[in-house]
Design a protein around this motif. Structure first.
Motif, PDB file in Angstrom:
ATOM      1  N   MET A 122       0.821  -1.189  -0.138  1.00  0.00           N
ATOM      2  CA  MET A 122       0.156   0.134   0.074  1.00  0.00           C
ATOM      3  C   MET A 122       0.902   1.282   0.099  1.00  0.00           C
ATOM      4  N   LEU A 123       2.116   1.000   0.004  1.00  0.00           N
ATOM      5  CA  LEU A 123       2.873   2.416   0.077  1.00  0.00           C
ATOM      6  C   LEU A 123       2.816   3.202  -0.972  1.00  0.00           C
ATOM      7  N   PRO A 124       3.019   4.662  -0.616  1.00  0.00           N
ATOM      8  CA  PRO A 124       2.995   5.650  -1.819  1.00  0.00           C
ATOM      9  C   PRO A 124       4.340   5.443  -2.256  1.00  0.00           C
ATOM     10  N   PHE A 125       4.526   5.320  -3.806  1.00  0.00           N
ATOM     11  CA  PHE A 125       5.977   5.069  -4.506  1.00  0.00           C
ATOM     12  C   PHE A 125       6.814   5.986  -3.945  1.00  0.00           C
ATOM     13  N   GLN A 126       6.595   7.368  -3.805  1.00  0.00           N
ATOM     14  CA  GLN A 126       7.531   8.400  -3.636  1.00  0.00           C
ATOM     15  C   GLN A 126       8.369   8.052  -2.305  1.00  0.00           C
ATOM     16  N   ILE A 127       8.104   7.249  -1.382  1.00  0.00           N
ATOM     17  CA  ILE A 127       8.748   7.035  -0.156  1.00  0.00           C
ATOM     18  C   ILE A 127       9.954   6.182  -0.511  1.00  0.00           C
ATOM     19  N   LEU A 128       9.916   5.396  -1.742  1.00  0.00           N
ATOM     20  CA  LEU A 128      10.668   4.466  -2.292  1.00  0.00           C
ATOM     21  C   LEU A 128      11.832   5.122  -3.480  1.00  0.00           C
ATOM     22  N   LEU A 129      11.125   5.758  -4.225  1.00  0.00           N
ATOM     23  CA  LEU A 129      11.763   6.356  -5.167  1.00  0.00           C
ATOM     24  C   LEU A 129      13.495   6.579  -5.079  1.00  0.00           C
ATOM     25  N   LEU A 130      13.831   7.433  -4.192  1.00  0.00           N
ATOM     26  CA  LEU A 130      15.313   7.912  -4.160  1.00  0.00           C
ATOM     27  C   LEU A 130      16.121   6.659  -3.745  1.00  0.00           C
ATOM     28  N   PRO A 131      15.808   5.966  -2.578  1.00  0.00           N
ATOM     29  CA  PRO A 131      16.480   4.650  -2.230  1.00  0.00           C
ATOM     30  C   PRO A 131      16.597   3.678  -3.333  1.00  0.00           C
ATOM     31  N   VAL A 132      15.654   3.697  -3.883  1.00  0.00           N
ATOM     32  CA  VAL A 132      15.636   2.403  -5.009  1.00  0.00           C
ATOM     33  C   VAL A 132      16.472   3.101  -6.406  1.00  0.00           C
ATOM     34  N   GLY A 158       4.151  -8.107  -2.841  1.00  0.00           N
ATOM     35  CA  GLY A 158       3.327  -7.797  -1.812  1.00  0.00           C
ATOM     36  C   GLY A 158       1.940  -8.263  -1.783  1.00  0.00           C
ATOM     37  N   PHE A 159       1.186  -7.739  -2.980  1.00  0.00           N
ATOM     38  CA  PHE A 159      -0.084  -8.158  -3.219  1.00  0.00           C
ATOM     39  C   PHE A 159      -0.439  -9.360  -3.801  1.00  0.00           C
ATOM     40  N   CYS A 160       0.582  -9.960  -4.690  1.00  0.00           N
ATOM     41  CA  CYS A 160       0.493 -11.246  -5.004  1.00  0.00           C
ATOM     42  C   CYS A 160       0.364 -12.101  -3.925  1.00  0.00           C
ATOM     43  N   THR A 161       1.456 -12.158  -3.009  1.00  0.00           N
ATOM     44  CA  THR A 161       1.258 -13.100  -1.693  1.00  0.00           C
ATOM     45  C   THR A 161       0.281 -12.967  -0.972  1.00  0.00           C
TER      46      THR A 161
ATOM     47  N   VAL B 234     -13.419   0.212   0.347  1.00  0.00           N
ATOM     48  CA  VAL B 234     -13.307   1.206  -0.652  1.00  0.00           C
ATOM     49  C   VAL B 234     -12.940   2.737  -0.306  1.00  0.00           C
ATOM     50  N   VAL B 235     -13.405   3.037   0.511  1.00  0.00           N
ATOM     51  CA  VAL B 235     -13.000   4.400   1.026  1.00  0.00           C
ATOM     52  C   VAL B 235     -11.696   4.508   1.373  1.00  0.00           C
ATOM     53  N   VAL B 236     -10.966   3.456   1.954  1.00  0.00           N
ATOM     54  CA  VAL B 236      -9.477   3.626   2.191  1.00  0.00           C
ATOM     55  C   VAL B 236      -8.900   3.558   1.211  1.00  0.00           C
ATOM     56  N   ILE B 237      -9.131   2.604   0.175  1.00  0.00           N
ATOM     57  CA  ILE B 237      -8.268   2.379  -0.734  1.00  0.00           C
ATOM     58  C   ILE B 237      -8.352   3.538  -1.930  1.00  0.00           C
ATOM     59  N   SER B 238      -9.333   4.109  -1.965  1.00  0.00           N
ATOM     60  CA  SER B 238      -9.605   5.236  -2.630  1.00  0.00           C
ATOM     61  C   SER B 238      -8.873   6.782  -2.166  1.00  0.00           C
ATOM     62  N   ILE B 239      -8.749   6.680  -0.895  1.00  0.00           N
ATOM     63  CA  ILE B 239      -7.618   7.834  -0.238  1.00  0.00           C
ATOM     64  C   ILE B 239      -6.367   7.317  -0.432  1.00  0.00           C
ATOM     65  N   ILE B 240      -5.875   6.258  -0.483  1.00  0.00           N
ATOM     66  CA  ILE B 240      -4.742   5.894  -0.676  1.00  0.00           C
ATOM     67  C   ILE B 240      -4.141   6.045  -2.033  1.00  0.00           C
ATOM     68  N   ASP B 241      -5.277   5.456  -2.823  1.00  0.00           N
ATOM     69  CA  ASP B 241      -5.099   6.023  -4.432  1.00  0.00           C
ATOM     70  C   ASP B 241      -4.870   7.329  -4.791  1.00  0.00           C
ATOM     71  N   PHE B 297      -2.930   1.729   7.891  1.00  0.00           N
ATOM     72  CA  PHE B 297      -3.307   0.713   9.090  1.00  0.00           C
ATOM     73  C   PHE B 297      -4.677   0.507   9.262  1.00  0.00           C
ATOM     74  N   ILE B 298      -5.555   1.581   8.691  1.00  0.00           N
ATOM     75  CA  ILE B 298      -6.901   1.136   8.689  1.00  0.00           C
ATOM     76  C   ILE B 298      -7.342  -0.121   7.872  1.00  0.00           C
ATOM     77  N   TYR B 299      -6.563   0.022   6.755  1.00  0.00           N
ATOM     78  CA  TYR B 299      -6.941  -0.812   5.827  1.00  0.00           C
ATOM     79  C   TYR B 299      -6.388  -2.448   6.194  1.00  0.00           C
ATOM     80  N   LEU B 300      -5.041  -2.387   6.735  1.00  0.00           N
ATOM     81  CA  LEU B 300      -4.820  -3.531   7.391  1.00  0.00           C
ATOM     82  C   LEU B 300      -5.618  -3.841   8.594  1.00  0.00           C
TER      83      LEU B 300
END
Lengths: 283, 310
Positions: A122-132, A158-161, B234-241, B297-300
């Motif tokens: 679920m991480l935002p990609f930006q947190i990985l950009l510079l180190p990667v 992550g997602f697939c597992t 849905v709401v949490v995924i939407s926020i993260i997206d 964390f909410i999603y998890l």
């Protein structure tokens, strides 16, 4: 007129109105796609002279030819496949291994490891950009296909597992236990029993992951500099940067870039939809 | 290290999981996990932690990073663009948890009732989801094009003499990009709700109708509560997206005009990779991460709750 038929009538009228609204909305949703198709089939001069909202005087396929040749899609598109297909195979294989361990065994830190995989996806990609970026430079893979293949493989684990683990947990333990009784070791149980039973989930994941990896833009932007190695996403963005390129050619190129994912979707729609819901709901 | 920690409460649970690995082969799960876990730690978890370190340095991408304490953060909180980006991210989040959720749910409700042509309608709505965001950005960028694009061509044709500049207008740019993003998102939300509705027993709805509920009441008091777990996801995924969105902004405006459509994801890229202020970029990334972390964390919690209860 009885009340029953009048409520039936208002019911039918309401339903008809609802249908009209839904069909109108659907048509509205297709406007960008239709616009793109019409644009790509017209000549730039025609649009410039008479505006987009005019009856086209000529239809041409020349924009597609130009996008393919002068626009460079002839090498961007194969690059996308060179990056996407290995990433897809590696990530599905490795995540099925991890999922097998996380679904069928109880061991120290099993929940923590599952938590790490799910949180990471679920991480935002930006947190990985510079180190990667730095790491790829350090090990000499920056600006190679491998940089993207390795990163996509690792990140999508992550997602697939998570998805495969949930799926494997629904498979009755008795089937595996029977095989163990017959003297199969864990690796044979995984390969000969679990893997074939997991194929439906794998198919769903494969369609979804193909689309995601194929459509990736940010990582290609960060890790590939050489125009000859660019996948179609960053290739198209580069076309947009060259102001000599007409909109009609750029839009035609965009449509070409969409063909592979559309084909996957058309033929494997059932799996695609299954994949979308797999991730969000528990297996 | 043993493969079978003894958790007393666990014994009471039915053996949904496989029988424990025999203690002789405690190492088996670790063998299966070794490569995938190592890769994930090396390319995802490790980099995440390393970004925190980089955010405390003055790294410029060339010379070795030097620690400068919290100076990047102090500068960031005094940066006007940062606050524009935060405000725009808020617009993205609010838009994403309203429009696509309402529209997606409404469509799912209608399509669940076997409207003629349901299959085609579904395809029309999720087809944007399979199109690369870059392509969406290019096509919508062309539709917004002030001189010859679709919108202004139509507006001129109906007699508007001074149509808006869309992406070139600082007040409109962000909303224009969000519109394209919503176009992409609705089908996804619809799909999740359609799956959720599969789990709703139709006899419950019939029963409420027999009891005199009208369709709205049946929805409000029967279906909506049953769908609440789907809605949370849905709401949490939407926020993260919405916080992740980068491609559309980058392709359509690059955050312009005059930073008016900047979001944190885009600002981070520009500072780090165009201005070579990589330490500063890392600080922006950390802020974006911290905003996302709460929702992650909410999603998890929602998805893994049953696993963690014992």
């Amino acid at each position: 007129m009885t009340t029953a038929t009048s409520t039936n009538r208002t019911g039918a009228l309401q339903r008809a109105m609802l249908y009209v609204i839904v069909y109108a909305l659907t048509l509205l949703w297709l406007v960008p796609v239709i616009t793109a198709l019409i644009t790509a089939l017209r000549t730039n001069d025609d649009i410039l002279a008479r505006g987009f909202w005019s009856a086209p005087t000529v239809f041409t396929l020349n924009n597609f030819v130009l996008a393919w040749t002068r626009g460079g899609l002839a090498h961007y598109l194969p690059n996308s496949f060179i990056i996407t297909l290995p990433s897809l195979v590696f990530t599905l294989f490795l995540s099925s291994l991890a999922a097998y361990a996380l679904s069928r065994f109880r061991f120290r830190f099993d929940r923590l490891i599952l938590f790490i995989f799910v949180a990471g996806m679920m991480l935002p990609f930006q947190i990985l950009l510079l180190p990667v970026f730095r790491l790829m430079n350090a090990i000499g893979l920056y600006n190679t296909y491998w940089a993207l293949i390795i990163f996509h493989t690792a990140f999508q684990l992550g997602f697939c597992t998570f998805v495969l683990r949930n799926y494997m947990r629904t498979i009755p333990g008795e089937i595996l236990e029977a095989a163990r009784m017959d003297g199969c070791n864990e690796f044979r149980v995984y390969r000969q029993i679990m893997l074939p039973l997991t194929l439906p989930a794998m198919a769903a994941l494969a369609t979804l992951e193909f689309t995601w990896i194929f459509n990736d833009f940010l990582w290609a932007l960060i890790l590939i500099q050489d125009d000859a190695l660019k996948p179609v996403t960053t290739g198209l963005a580069a076309l947009r940067g060259q102001y000599v390129m007409d909109w009609t050619v750029i839009v035609a190129g965009s449509l070409i870039a969409t063909v592979p994912t559309v084909l996957v979707f058309l033929f494997l729609q059932r799996y695609f939809i299954a994949g979308l819901t797999l991730g969000a709901t528990k297996g | 290290m043993t493969a079978t920690p003894v958790i007393p409460a666990e014994k009471a649970r039915p053996a949904r999981r496989a029988p424990r690995a025999r203690s002789k082969s405690w190492w088996v799960p670790y063998v299966f996990l070794a490569i995938p876990l190592a890769m994930f730690l090396m390319w995802v978890i490790g980099p995440m932690i390393y970004s925190f370190y980089l955010s405390l340095t003055n790294w410029d991408g060339v010379s070795a990073p030097k620690l400068i304490g919290l100076r990047n953060y102090v500068r960031l909180f005094n940066d006007r663009v940062f606050w524009i980006a935060i405000a725009n991210n808020a617009k993205w989040v609010v838009s994403f948890i309203t429009a696509p959720v309402i529209l997606g749910l409404a469509l799912a409700m209608v399509l669940n009732r076997n409207i003629p042509g349901a299959k085609g309608i579904k395809s029309a709505f999720y087809s944007p989801y399979i199109i690369a965001p870059v392509v969406i950005g290019l096509i919508w960028g062309w539709m917004y094009q002030p001189a010859n694009g679709l919108f202004n061509s139509v507006l001129r044709a109906v007699g508007v003499t001074d149509p808006p500049g869309w992406l070139a207008d600082p007040r409109l740019a962000t909303w224009c990009i969000i519109a394209a993003a919503i176009w992409r998102q609705v089908g996804y939300v619809m799909t999740l709700y359609l799956a959720g509705l599969q789990g709703v027993d139709p006899s419950l709805i019939d029963a409420s109708m027999v009891d005199g509920a009208n369709p709205w009441q049946a929805f409000r008091h029967v279906i909506w509560p049953l769908l609440s777990p789907v809605t949370v996801v849905v709401v949490v995924i939407s926020i993260i997206d919405s916080l992740r969105s980068f491609d559309l902004v980058f392709v359509m405006t690059r955050g312009g005009p005059a930073n008016s459509s900047s979001v944190l994801a885009n600002m981070m890229y520009i500072e780090a990779f165009n201005n070579y202020k990589m330490g500063y970029g890392a600080a922006i990334a950390v802020v974006l991460f911290l905003i996302s972390a709460g929702f992650i964390f909410i999603y998890l919690w929602q998805t893994l709750r049953s696993e963690l209860e014992y």
